[in-house]
Motif scaffolding. Structure first.
Motif, PDB file in Angstrom:
ATOM      1  N   ARG A  89       0.820  -1.216   0.000  1.00 43.77           N
ATOM      2  CA  ARG A  89       0.000   0.000   0.000  1.00 43.77           C
ATOM      3  C   ARG A  89       0.851   1.262   0.000  1.00 43.77           C
ATOM      4  NH1 ARG A  89      -2.593  -2.488   4.341  1.00 43.77           N
ATOM      5  NH2 ARG A  89      -1.798  -0.870   5.709  1.00 43.77           N
ATOM      6  N   ALA A  90       1.940   1.222   0.734  1.00 46.50           N
ATOM      7  CA  ALA A  90       2.759   2.423   0.919  1.00 46.50           C
ATOM      8  C   ALA A  90       4.134   2.201   0.291  1.00 46.50           C
ATOM      9  CB  ALA A  90       2.869   2.760   2.402  1.00 46.50           C
ATOM     10  N   SER A  91       5.059   1.702   1.095  1.00 44.42           N
ATOM     11  CA  SER A  91       6.406   1.426   0.590  1.00 44.42           C
ATOM     12  C   SER A  91       7.157   0.562   1.596  1.00 44.42           C
ATOM     13  CB  SER A  91       7.184   2.727   0.367  1.00 44.42           C
ATOM     14  OG  SER A  91       7.462   3.357   1.608  1.00 44.42           O
ATOM     15  N   LYS A 111       2.893   8.996   0.510  1.00 43.82           N
ATOM     16  CA  LYS A 111       1.749   9.068  -0.410  1.00 43.82           C
ATOM     17  C   LYS A 111       0.486   9.531   0.316  1.00 43.82           C
ATOM     18  CE  LYS A 111       3.485   5.189  -3.092  1.00 43.82           C
ATOM     19  NZ  LYS A 111       3.289   3.769  -3.370  1.00 43.82           N
ATOM     20  N   SER A 112       0.238   8.967   1.476  1.00 51.52           N
ATOM     21  CA  SER A 112      -0.954   9.340   2.247  1.00 51.52           C
ATOM     22  C   SER A 112      -0.862  10.780   2.725  1.00 51.52           C
ATOM     23  CB  SER A 112      -1.126   8.412   3.450  1.00 51.52           C
ATOM     24  OG  SER A 112      -1.337   7.095   3.030  1.00 51.52           O
ATOM     25  N   SER A 113       0.317  11.179   3.138  1.00 54.70           N
ATOM     26  CA  SER A 113       0.521  12.548   3.593  1.00 54.70           C
ATOM     27  C   SER A 113       0.267  13.541   2.459  1.00 54.70           C
ATOM     28  CB  SER A 113       1.944  12.705   4.129  1.00 54.70           C
ATOM     29  OG  SER A 113       2.159  14.005   4.594  1.00 54.70           O
ATOM     30  N   ALA A 114       0.803  13.250   1.288  1.00 57.09           N
ATOM     31  CA  ALA A 114       0.599  14.129   0.132  1.00 57.09           C
ATOM     32  C   ALA A 114      -0.876  14.190  -0.253  1.00 57.09           C
ATOM     33  CB  ALA A 114       1.433  13.640  -1.046  1.00 57.09           C
ATOM     34  N   GLN A 136      -6.006  21.313   1.010  1.00 56.55           N
ATOM     35  CA  GLN A 136      -5.131  22.426   0.657  1.00 56.55           C
ATOM     36  C   GLN A 136      -5.752  23.795   0.931  1.00 56.55           C
ATOM     37  OE1 GLN A 136      -4.076  22.347  -3.472  1.00 56.55           O
ATOM     38  NE2 GLN A 136      -6.147  21.857  -4.132  1.00 56.55           N
ATOM     39  N   GLU A 137      -7.062  23.887   0.906  1.00 57.83           N
ATOM     40  CA  GLU A 137      -7.717  25.177   1.155  1.00 57.83           C
ATOM     41  C   GLU A 137      -7.550  25.633   2.606  1.00 57.83           C
ATOM     42  OE1 GLU A 137     -10.546  22.036   2.326  1.00 57.83           O
ATOM     43  OE2 GLU A 137      -9.386  22.321   0.498  1.00 57.83           O
TER      44      GLU A 137
END
Length: 99
Positions: free
Chosen positions: A43-45, A84-87, A94-95
């Motif tokens: 899922r992640a790395s 990836k999850s953080s991004a 983002q707003e």
């Protein structure tokens, strides 16, 4: 295991890497937990899964477990996001951030 760093590892390879890393760090981890970390790798790395080992060990010690169990990894995994999850989270909210 593949030797070219541009190639991806399969789950069995990643689990083997995690088992070796655990051994090098003198961490005791059960097979279910290694399999769960293998799922996290997919899922992640692999890097993220490796980075969960040390804090999972600390949680296991606090809970007086004799080895790292899946529950310990789940607790730590809830606290630490992979890149990836953080991004994705930043993108979704983002707003709420200063531009």
């Amino acid at each position: 295991m593949k030797s070219n760093s541009n190639q991806t590892y399969d789950v069995a390879d990643m689990i083997q890497i995690l088992a070796i890393r655990s051994s090098v760090e003198n961490l005791v981890i059960d097979d279910e937990s290694l399999a769960y970390l293998g799922d996290i790798c997919q899922r992640a790395s692999l890097r993220h899964a490796v980075q969960l080992l040390s804090p999972s060990s600390i949680v296991a010690k606090i809970k007086e477990h004799d080895k790292i169990c899946k529950e310990d990894i789940e607790e730590v995994s809830a606290l630490y996001l992979d890149a990836k999850s953080s991004a994705r989270l930043l993108q979704e909210h983002q707003e709420k951030y200063i531009a």
